[in-house]
Each structure stands twice: as structure tokens, then as C-alpha cells.
Design an enzyme around this catalytic site. Structure first.
Site, PDB file in Angstrom:
ATOM      1  N   ASP A 100      81.154  -3.758  51.189  1.00  0.00           N
ATOM      2  CA  ASP A 100      80.531  -3.790  52.515  1.00  0.00           C
ATOM      3  C   ASP A 100      80.655  -2.393  53.114  1.00  0.00           C
ATOM      4  O   ASP A 100      81.766  -1.904  53.345  1.00  0.00           O
ATOM      5  CB  ASP A 100      81.242  -4.830  53.385  1.00  0.00           C
ATOM      6  CG  ASP A 100      80.504  -5.096  54.691  1.00  0.00           C
ATOM      7  OD1 ASP A 100      79.410  -4.516  54.893  1.00  0.00           O
ATOM      8  OD2 ASP A 100      81.027  -5.863  55.512  1.00  0.00           O
ATOM      9  N   ASN A 108      71.648   3.528  61.131  1.00  0.00           N
ATOM     10  CA  ASN A 108      70.441   2.788  61.530  1.00  0.00           C
ATOM     11  C   ASN A 108      70.159   2.945  63.026  1.00  0.00           C
ATOM     12  O   ASN A 108      69.018   3.180  63.428  1.00  0.00           O
ATOM     13  CB  ASN A 108      70.580   1.300  61.193  1.00  0.00           C
ATOM     14  CG  ASN A 108      69.992   0.953  59.840  1.00  0.00           C
ATOM     15  OD1 ASN A 108      69.284   1.749  59.225  1.00  0.00           O
ATOM     16  ND2 ASN A 108      70.287  -0.235  59.368  1.00  0.00           N
ATOM     17  N   HIS A 113      65.706   2.911  60.881  1.00  0.00           N
ATOM     18  CA  HIS A 113      65.858   2.177  59.623  1.00  0.00           C
ATOM     19  C   HIS A 113      65.377   2.975  58.421  1.00  0.00           C
ATOM     20  O   HIS A 113      65.833   2.750  57.301  1.00  0.00           O
ATOM     21  CB  HIS A 113      65.126   0.839  59.703  1.00  0.00           C
ATOM     22  CG  HIS A 113      65.799  -0.136  60.621  1.00  0.00           C
ATOM     23  ND1 HIS A 113      66.938  -0.814  60.259  1.00  0.00           N
ATOM     24  CD2 HIS A 113      65.512  -0.530  61.878  1.00  0.00           C
ATOM     25  CE1 HIS A 113      67.331  -1.597  61.262  1.00  0.00           C
ATOM     26  NE2 HIS A 113      66.479  -1.432  62.257  1.00  0.00           N
ATOM     27  N   ASP A 117      67.443   3.219  55.066  1.00  0.00           N
ATOM     28  CA  ASP A 117      66.885   2.910  53.740  1.00  0.00           C
ATOM     29  C   ASP A 117      67.144   4.048  52.764  1.00  0.00           C
ATOM     30  O   ASP A 117      67.513   3.816  51.608  1.00  0.00           O
ATOM     31  CB  ASP A 117      65.377   2.650  53.843  1.00  0.00           C
ATOM     32  CG  ASP A 117      65.057   1.331  54.532  1.00  0.00           C
ATOM     33  OD1 ASP A 117      65.989   0.527  54.749  1.00  0.00           O
ATOM     34  OD2 ASP A 117      63.868   1.107  54.845  1.00  0.00           O
ATOM     35  N   ASP A 143      73.797  -4.060  54.102  1.00  0.00           N
ATOM     36  CA  ASP A 143      74.647  -2.996  53.564  1.00  0.00           C
ATOM     37  C   ASP A 143      75.732  -3.568  52.647  1.00  0.00           C
ATOM     38  O   ASP A 143      76.808  -3.012  52.510  1.00  0.00           O
ATOM     39  CB  ASP A 143      75.281  -2.192  54.700  1.00  0.00           C
ATOM     40  CG  ASP A 143      76.152  -3.049  55.614  1.00  0.00           C
ATOM     41  OD1 ASP A 143      76.152  -4.294  55.452  1.00  0.00           O
ATOM     42  OD2 ASP A 143      76.840  -2.498  56.483  1.00  0.00           O
TER      43      ASP A 143
END
Length: 199
Positions: A100, A108, A113, A117, A143
Site C-alpha cells: 500500500d 493526486n 490524476h 497515473d 495505490d
């Protein structure tokens, strides 16, 4: 003879051919029937190739994450089920890592975003370089990543998990002159003959 060939071709027997040894108009018909059968057969083969390619693409898309190209959660769980069965039936040893990312939300929220990405794509390349071809690296969503380590006892898995942690820690993501340090939390469990269900 020509009528029989046309009937078979109409039934899908596209490999049927007639001898082209008549004269005059019959010869023209014989050549025409054979030419038609060849064209239909080639068209069918091209169509089958396109169907096979489309089926392969759909199968890939159903089992892989569109952003990173990694195995997706559904496929990862399928492979995990197989590993559980192999551990139970054949006494094989696996390890499961759950990753994680830390600080991903900041990227973000700060940069959009698109930046998030790109971070995931870059990180994917780094992580893939740290696991073997026989292992499975997956993006489980957002994530979160999973790693299924094949034929890997717990002590070795701890070394791999620490290598993955250090790789993420050493990674500096830069977006439009802003630099970000990302961390990762990793959970690790062995998979052996005593392991319970997927849940």
C-alpha cells in the site's frame, strides 16, 4: 459435378475444388467455382485470425490492469487460489506481499490524476525489476499492489519485501519540477499447506 461442388461450398466446405478439364463455357464455370472457393476460404481464414486476435485482446483486458499492464485483482486472486491448492496438495511454498503506497494521495491532490497515473507506471517498472519472472506482481486497485512469490520460504520473502520497500523509498517522483518521496507499507504472509482460504 459443378452443382455438387457449389452445394458443398454453400454448406461451408470451402476446401472443395473441381477439376478444370472441360472446354468452353464449362471450363469458365469450373475456374470460376474454384476461384470463388479460394476467395471464400481466404476471407474465412482472415476473419478467423481477426476473431482470434480480438479474443486474445479481450482475454488480456479481462485479466490485466489497463494503466500499468500488470495482472489485475481478479486474475491475481485466481492465481492465489491456484497457489493455495498447490501448497495444500503438493506442499509447495509461496509468500504473499500486500503493498500500500504512502503519500500517493498527496501526488493526486497536488498534481492531478495524470501525475498519479504516471507515478504508478514508473513505479511498476521499478517493482517488476525486483521480482522474478515466476512471481506475480499485480495492481489490486488504486495505490495497492500484490506480489505472489513462487517457491519462496518466509525468510527469503522477507528479503524480497524489504527490497521492494527500499526500492519505493529510493524512488523520487518528479512532476513539473515538483519532487515527491513515496513510501510503502507491506504486509507479508507465508502460504503453505496449513494456510486457510483466500479470504
Amino acid at each position: 459435378r459443378l452443382a455438387g461442388a457449389v452445394e458443398l461450398i454453400g454448406q461451408g466446405r470451402l476446401d472443395v475444388r473441381v477439376s478444370e478439364n472441360s472446354g468452353g463455357e464449362l471450363h469458365t464455370l469450373e475456374c470460376g467455382v474454384n476461384s470463388m472457393a479460394v476467395s471464400l476460404q481466404m476471407a474465412q481464414e482472415r476473419m478467423q485470425e481477426r476473431i482470434d486476435e480480438a479474443t486474445e485482446r479481450l482475454s488480456y483486458q479481462a485479466s490485466h490492469d489497463a494503466l500499468t499492464g500488470l495482472v489485475n485483482r481478479r486474475e491475481f486472486e485466481r492465481r492465489l487460489e491456484r497457489a493455495l491448492a498447490a501448497a495444500r496438495d503438493n506442499r509447495q511454498v509461496y509468500a504473499l506481499c500486500y503493498l500500500d503506497l504512502d503519500q500517493f494521495k498527496i501526488v493526486n491532490d497536488t498534481c492531478c490524476h495524470v501525475a498519479g497515473d504516471e507515478l504508478l507506471r514508473q513505479l511498476t517498472v521499478l517493482l517488476q525489476g525486483k521480482v522474478r519472472d515466476t512471481d506475480t506482481l499485480a495492481r489490486l486497485g488504486g495505490d495497492e499492489f500484490g506480489v505472489l512469490l513462487d517457491n519462496c520460504p518466509l525468510q527469503q520473502a522477507e528479503i524480497v519485501a524489504d527490497l521492494l520497500r527500499q526500492t519505493v523509498k529510493d524512488f523520487h517522483f518528479v512532476w513539473k519540477e515538483k519532487a515527491f518521496v513515496i513510501g510503502v507499507s507491506i504486509g507479508l504472509v507465508p502460504i503453505n499447506q496449513d494456510t486457510g482460504s483466500l479470504d
